[in-house]
Design an enzyme around this catalytic site. Structure first.
Site, PDB file in Angstrom:
ATOM      1  N   ARG A 185       6.382 -21.082  15.500  1.00  0.00           N
ATOM      2  CA  ARG A 185       7.291 -20.304  14.634  1.00  0.00           C
ATOM      3  C   ARG A 185       8.666 -20.951  14.476  1.00  0.00           C
ATOM      4  NH1 ARG A 185       3.157 -19.436  13.804  1.00  0.00           N
ATOM      5  NH2 ARG A 185       1.871 -17.617  14.243  1.00  0.00           N
ATOM      6  N   SER A 217       5.675  -9.216  13.179  1.00  0.00           N
ATOM      7  CA  SER A 217       5.949  -9.296  14.616  1.00  0.00           C
ATOM      8  C   SER A 217       7.429  -9.551  14.852  1.00  0.00           C
ATOM      9  CB  SER A 217       5.134 -10.434  15.241  1.00  0.00           C
ATOM     10  OG  SER A 217       3.772 -10.096  15.197  1.00  0.00           O
ATOM     11  N   GLU A 223      11.553 -13.172  17.074  1.00  0.00           N
ATOM     12  CA  GLU A 223      11.100 -14.079  16.012  1.00  0.00           C
ATOM     13  C   GLU A 223      11.941 -13.809  14.764  1.00  0.00           C
ATOM     14  OE1 GLU A 223       6.801 -14.215  15.334  1.00  0.00           O
ATOM     15  OE2 GLU A 223       7.202 -14.253  13.181  1.00  0.00           O
TER      16      GLU A 223
HETATM   17  C1  LIG Z   1       3.718  -7.164   7.386  1.00  0.00           C
HETATM   18  C2  LIG Z   1       4.161  -8.507   7.849  1.00  0.00           C
HETATM   19  C3  LIG Z   1       3.252  -9.350   8.483  1.00  0.00           C
HETATM   20  C4  LIG Z   1       3.655 -10.633   8.921  1.00  0.00           C
HETATM   21  N1  LIG Z   1       2.719 -11.433   9.505  1.00  0.00           N
HETATM   22  C5  LIG Z   1       3.079 -12.676   9.887  1.00  0.00           C
HETATM   23  C6  LIG Z   1       2.118 -13.559  10.486  1.00  0.00           C
HETATM   24  O1  LIG Z   1       0.944 -13.235  10.643  1.00  0.00           O
HETATM   25  N2  LIG Z   1       2.531 -14.805  10.857  1.00  0.00           N
HETATM   26  C7  LIG Z   1       3.818 -15.222  10.687  1.00  0.00           C
HETATM   27  O2  LIG Z   1       4.126 -16.373  11.031  1.00  0.00           O
HETATM   28  N3  LIG Z   1       4.752 -14.408  10.139  1.00  0.00           N
HETATM   29  C8  LIG Z   1       4.418 -13.158   9.739  1.00  0.00           C
HETATM   30  N4  LIG Z   1       5.364 -12.332   9.194  1.00  0.00           N
HETATM   31  C9  LIG Z   1       6.770 -12.770   9.143  1.00  0.00           C
HETATM   32  C10 LIG Z   1       7.179 -13.489   7.860  1.00  0.00           C
HETATM   33  O3  LIG Z   1       6.346 -13.129   6.789  1.00  0.00           O
HETATM   34  C11 LIG Z   1       7.173 -15.015   8.009  1.00  0.00           C
HETATM   35  O4  LIG Z   1       8.040 -15.457   9.021  1.00  0.00           O
HETATM   36  C12 LIG Z   1       7.548 -15.713   6.698  1.00  0.00           C
HETATM   37  O5  LIG Z   1       7.237 -17.068   6.794  1.00  0.00           O
HETATM   38  C13 LIG Z   1       9.006 -15.575   6.318  1.00  0.00           C
HETATM   39  O6  LIG Z   1       9.128 -16.070   4.988  1.00  0.00           O
HETATM   40  P1  LIG Z   1      10.206 -15.473   3.994  1.00  0.00           P
HETATM   41  O7  LIG Z   1      10.133 -16.219   2.721  1.00  0.00           O
HETATM   42  O8  LIG Z   1      10.092 -14.005   3.906  1.00  0.00           O
HETATM   43  O9  LIG Z   1      11.535 -15.896   4.774  1.00  0.00           O
HETATM   44  P2  LIG Z   1      12.908 -15.063   4.995  1.00  0.00           P
HETATM   45  O10 LIG Z   1      12.580 -13.853   5.793  1.00  0.00           O
HETATM   46  O11 LIG Z   1      13.573 -14.835   3.697  1.00  0.00           O
HETATM   47  O12 LIG Z   1      13.738 -16.092   5.838  1.00  0.00           O
HETATM   48  C14 LIG Z   1      13.388 -16.459   7.159  1.00  0.00           C
HETATM   49  C15 LIG Z   1      14.402 -17.509   7.658  1.00  0.00           C
HETATM   50  O13 LIG Z   1      14.258 -18.693   6.901  1.00  0.00           O
HETATM   51  C16 LIG Z   1      15.458 -19.033   6.199  1.00  0.00           C
HETATM   52  N5  LIG Z   1      15.014 -19.542   4.902  1.00  0.00           N
HETATM   53  C17 LIG Z   1      14.133 -18.954   4.052  1.00  0.00           C
HETATM   54  N6  LIG Z   1      13.885 -19.760   3.006  1.00  0.00           N
HETATM   55  C18 LIG Z   1      14.626 -20.879   3.197  1.00  0.00           C
HETATM   56  C19 LIG Z   1      14.794 -22.088   2.466  1.00  0.00           C
HETATM   57  N7  LIG Z   1      14.140 -22.295   1.320  1.00  0.00           N
HETATM   58  N8  LIG Z   1      15.637 -23.051   2.946  1.00  0.00           N
HETATM   59  C20 LIG Z   1      16.295 -22.851   4.113  1.00  0.00           C
HETATM   60  N9  LIG Z   1      16.176 -21.731   4.860  1.00  0.00           N
HETATM   61  C21 LIG Z   1      15.352 -20.755   4.400  1.00  0.00           C
HETATM   62  C22 LIG Z   1      16.258 -17.737   6.130  1.00  0.00           C
HETATM   63  O14 LIG Z   1      17.657 -17.989   6.045  1.00  0.00           O
HETATM   64  C23 LIG Z   1      15.871 -17.095   7.470  1.00  0.00           C
HETATM   65  O15 LIG Z   1      16.619 -17.680   8.502  1.00  0.00           O
HETATM   66  C24 LIG Z   1       4.993 -11.053   8.733  1.00  0.00           C
HETATM   67  C25 LIG Z   1       5.908 -10.199   8.080  1.00  0.00           C
HETATM   68  C26 LIG Z   1       5.497  -8.956   7.638  1.00  0.00           C
HETATM   69  C27 LIG Z   1       6.484  -8.080   6.923  1.00  0.00           C
END
Ligand SMILES: Cc1cc2nc3c(=O)[nH]c(=O)nc-3n(C[C@H](O)[C@H](O)[C@H](O)COP(=O)(O)OP(=O)(O)OC[C@H]3O[C@@H](n4cnc5c(N)ncnc54)[C@H](O)[C@@H]3O)c2cc1C
Length: 297
Positions: free
Chosen positions: A170, A219, A289
């Site tokens: 992660r 998570s 996380e």
């Molecule tokens: C119902 C649910 C289930 C989930 N299941 C999983 C799972 O099974 N496995 C898992 O790994 N995660 C899971 N997640 C967590 C989440 O979906 C992941 O961590 C996902 O990869 C985050 O992506 P995001 O685009 O939403 O990032 P954000 O939440 O928008 O950002 C996360 C971090 O990355 C940074 N960031 C985002 N985009 C960029 C960019 N382009 N450049 C630089 N920095 C950036 C942000 O500043 C922040 O620090 C789940 C979430 C939910 C709500």
């Protein structure tokens, strides 16, 4: 000139549906917009905060005092076949579900771990998102070939090979300081005939185990080595623990759900209490996380 608005509420751009406003907010649609937004921040001495799909962040109720760049409009994707591989270039704001669909169309294995993963591909790389079961591939590191970044220190767009980044559970580092703007993914062509059924099964598993009917960030804590955060939290009797409208899900102990009207502070208090209790009762230190954004003092 890039359109930058003030005091934009962010709650609806996060999966927890909480958090205050961004002092400055913009949605770049191309590389010129990104350069201009960064220039604006530098000129005004403001911190830059990136928001992808907002599915792994806790935005403070007090909001974010810098410039928030939401990348949802940076969403172009191209797919081609080359030397026996499927090659996909996707901008940071492409939803993971869309990337998953491109692999599924060709009946390729990455469709399985991408199934049901919320958020965009930029956030997927930053978090090295994935699943913890025996699926192959199971994390972004295994499908990413290159990453394009706008580097703040070099004031330009650079491309790095995924091999030159440091990937772990992660977490992905080595690309900072900057913004991930695009990435290349690849997987060897060759159909897995039962892939559609496997994707359906992965989705059914999520629906069965996770409280997907309520806002959450998935998570909250990373799994400690050799154990599961959810199992530890459950063993401390914390399912159902609640502050305000934030609750440790009775369905999955590593999820904190917004029952409707929770504040970021409610969620933060639940996180702190869970961490403290698990430490006291099991001597295991849980690491969040979820990423805290904004003003928390
Ligand atoms: C119902 C649910 C289930 C989930 N299941 C999983 C799972 O099974 N496995 C898992 O790994 N995660 C899971 N997640 C967590 C989440 O979906 C992941 O961590 C996902 O990869 C985050 O992506 P995001 O685009 O939403 O990032 P954000 O939440 O928008 O950002 C996360 C971090 O990355 C940074 N960031 C985002 N985009 C960029 C960019 N382009 N450049 C630089 N920095 C950036 C942000 O500043 C922040 O620090 C789940 C979430 C939910 C709500």
């Amino acid at each position: 000139m890039m359109n930058i608005v003030q005091n934009q509420i962010l709650a609806n751009l996060t999966s927890w549906k909480v958090g205050g406003p961004a002092r400055y907010f913009c949605q770049p649609e191309n590389y010129k917009d990104i350069s201009e937004a960064v220039e604006f921040a530098e000129k005004n001495n403001l911190k830059i905060v990136i928001l992808g799909g907002g599915s792994n962040v806790l935005v403070s109720d007090k909001g974010i005092s810098g410039v928030v760049l939401h990348l949802g409009k940076l969403n172009q994707m191209t797919v081609k076949e080359e030397n026996g591989n499927l090659k996909i270039s996707a901008q940071a704001g492409v939803p993971k579900s869309e990337l998953g669909r491109a692999f599924l169309k060709k009946k390729l294995a990455p469709a399985v771990f991408l199934a049901g993963l919320p958020g965009d591909i930029g956030g997927g790389i930053v978090m090295n998102a994935g699943v913890s079961d025996a699926t192959v591939p199971k994390e972004f590191v295994e499908i990413t070939e290159w990453v394009e970044i706008y580097r703040f220190d070099q004031k330009k767009f650079i491309t790095m090979s995924a091999d030159d980044l440091a990937w772990s559970y992660r977490k992905c580092s080595g690309w900072q300081p900057g913004i991930i703007v695009q990435a290349g993914f690849q997987w060897k062509l060759g159909e897995s005939p039962d892939i559609v059924e496997t994707v359906f099964a992965a989705n059914r598993l999520r629906v069965g185990k996770q409280p997907l009917n309520l806002p959450s960030c998935g998570s909250v804590f990373k799994n400690p080595t050799g154990d599961k955060a959810g199992r530890l939290i459950d063993s401390c009797g914390l399912k159902g623990f609640q502050v305000g409208k934030a609750q440790v899900s009775p369905k999955h102990a590593n999820f904190i759900v917004n029952l409707g009207g929770a504040t970021a502070s409610d969620i933060d208090q639940v996180i702190r209490y869970v961490k403290k209790t698990v430490m006291e009762k099991t001597k295991v230190e849980l690491e969040a996380e979820v990423v805290y954004l904004g003003n928390w003092d």
